[in-house]
Design an enzyme around this catalytic site. Structure first.
Site, PDB file in Angstrom:
ATOM      1  N   LYS A  11     -18.180  34.766  86.422  1.00 13.12           N
ATOM      2  CA  LYS A  11     -17.836  36.087  86.971  1.00 13.12           C
ATOM      3  C   LYS A  11     -17.660  37.095  85.827  1.00 13.12           C
ATOM      4  O   LYS A  11     -17.570  36.700  84.647  1.00 13.12           O
ATOM      5  CB  LYS A  11     -16.575  35.949  87.822  1.00 13.12           C
ATOM      6  CG  LYS A  11     -16.786  35.085  89.078  1.00 13.12           C
ATOM      7  CD  LYS A  11     -15.493  34.930  89.863  1.00 13.12           C
ATOM      8  CE  LYS A  11     -15.698  34.116  91.130  1.00 13.12           C
ATOM      9  NZ  LYS A  11     -14.443  33.994  91.923  1.00 13.12           N
ATOM     10  N   TYR A  51     -20.373  37.070  99.585  1.00 15.53           N
ATOM     11  CA  TYR A  51     -19.037  36.734 100.096  1.00 15.53           C
ATOM     12  C   TYR A  51     -18.864  37.124 101.569  1.00 15.53           C
ATOM     13  O   TYR A  51     -17.735  37.337 102.015  1.00 15.53           O
ATOM     14  CB  TYR A  51     -17.969  37.412  99.232  1.00 15.53           C
ATOM     15  CG  TYR A  51     -17.669  36.682  97.939  1.00 15.53           C
ATOM     16  CD1 TYR A  51     -17.320  35.316  97.931  1.00 15.53           C
ATOM     17  CD2 TYR A  51     -17.687  37.345  96.718  1.00 15.53           C
ATOM     18  CE1 TYR A  51     -17.027  34.651  96.751  1.00 15.53           C
ATOM     19  CE2 TYR A  51     -17.389  36.679  95.523  1.00 15.53           C
ATOM     20  CZ  TYR A  51     -17.055  35.334  95.554  1.00 15.53           C
ATOM     21  OH  TYR A  51     -16.750  34.679  94.374  1.00 15.53           O
ATOM     22  N   ASN A 114     -10.546  34.568  88.442  1.00 20.21           N
ATOM     23  CA  ASN A 114     -10.650  33.115  88.227  1.00 20.21           C
ATOM     24  C   ASN A 114     -11.967  32.658  87.580  1.00 20.21           C
ATOM     25  O   ASN A 114     -12.367  31.505  87.693  1.00 20.21           O
ATOM     26  CB  ASN A 114     -10.327  32.350  89.521  1.00 20.21           C
ATOM     27  CG  ASN A 114     -11.302  32.612  90.644  1.00 20.21           C
ATOM     28  OD1 ASN A 114     -12.258  33.370  90.481  1.00 20.21           O
ATOM     29  ND2 ASN A 114     -11.077  31.991  91.786  1.00 20.21           N
ATOM     30  N   HIS A 117     -17.571  30.956  89.828  1.00 14.05           N
ATOM     31  CA  HIS A 117     -17.865  30.651  91.230  1.00 14.05           C
ATOM     32  C   HIS A 117     -18.646  29.356  91.301  1.00 14.05           C
ATOM     33  O   HIS A 117     -19.502  29.088  90.451  1.00 14.05           O
ATOM     34  CB  HIS A 117     -18.710  31.765  91.872  1.00 14.05           C
ATOM     35  CG  HIS A 117     -19.286  31.360  93.201  1.00 14.05           C
ATOM     36  ND1 HIS A 117     -18.561  31.431  94.367  1.00 14.05           N
ATOM     37  CD2 HIS A 117     -20.488  30.807  93.533  1.00 14.05           C
ATOM     38  CE1 HIS A 117     -19.298  30.956  95.371  1.00 14.05           C
ATOM     39  NE2 HIS A 117     -20.474  30.572  94.885  1.00 14.05           N
ATOM     40  N   GLU A 128     -26.914  30.281  98.811  1.00 15.47           N
ATOM     41  CA  GLU A 128     -26.573  31.073  97.621  1.00 15.47           C
ATOM     42  C   GLU A 128     -27.704  31.051  96.590  1.00 15.47           C
ATOM     43  O   GLU A 128     -28.026  32.071  95.988  1.00 15.47           O
ATOM     44  CB  GLU A 128     -25.254  30.564  97.022  1.00 15.47           C
ATOM     45  CG  GLU A 128     -24.074  30.865  97.938  1.00 15.47           C
ATOM     46  CD  GLU A 128     -22.763  30.232  97.494  1.00 15.47           C
ATOM     47  OE1 GLU A 128     -22.740  29.526  96.460  1.00 15.47           O
ATOM     48  OE2 GLU A 128     -21.749  30.441  98.195  1.00 15.47           O
TER      49      GLU A 128
END
Ligand code: DAT
Ligand code: MG
Length: 151
Positions: A11, A51, A114, A117, A128
């Site tokens: 990310k 998402y 975080n 992914h 995805e």
């Protein structure tokens, strides 16, 4: 079974903090095979699609803004049970609940930062991978180490 694939992404916080190499290394040293990767900023609409399952969550807008705040390093890794093991290598969604030794458990603190992914199931991984990569970006090749990793 050694052909299973998962979508893993560093990310924007992970990219900015210089963690691309560390995160890739976890998958490489475990024995998984990289079949696609690119640094990209796919835009808000793409990230909302990625998402879409979370669109009703209170944190959705903030999540999309965060994901759109800088480059993302997108990858596809291949190997036996790589979807499940990818989640194990990442650690729990909330880094404060991630064990040390996992990526999140070693590199971050807040759930909204975080650093990585990973697909949560074989089916979502396929969706995805198709969203983030064109078919010609996914390589098929024989890894030299294969007989040293698989019996
Ligand atoms: P994961 O990324 O472990 O698959 P998820 O799919 O449930 O977790 O959520 C996607 C991301 O959304 C997650 O990595 C961080 C953010 N997120 C999840 N739950 C959150 C919460 N309660 N508050 C803020 N951000 C959250
Ligand atoms: Mg998820």
């Amino acid at each position: 079974p050694t052909k299973e694939r998962t979508f893993i992404a560093v990310k924007p916080d992970g990219v900015q903090r210089g963690l691309i190499g560390d995160i890739m290394k976890r998958f490489e040293q475990r024995g998984y095979k990289l079949v696609a990767s690119k640094l990209c900023m796919p835009g808000k609409a793409h990230l909302e699609k990625h998402y879409s399952d979370l669109s009703s969550k209170p944190f959705f807008a903030g999540l999309v803004t965060y994901m759109n705040s800088g480059p993302i390093f997108a990858m596809v890794w291949e190997g036996k049970q790589v979807v499940k093991m990818g989640r194990v290598l990442l650690g729990a969604t909330n880094p404060l609940e991630s064990n040390p030794g996992t990526i999140r458990g070693d590199f971050c603190i807040d759930v909204g930062r975080n650093v990585c992914h990973g697909s949560d199931a074989v089916e979502s991984a396929q969706k995805e991978i198709n969203l983030w990569f064109k078919p010609e970006e996914l390589l098929t090749y024989e890894a030299n180490a294969k007989p040293w990793i698989y019996e």
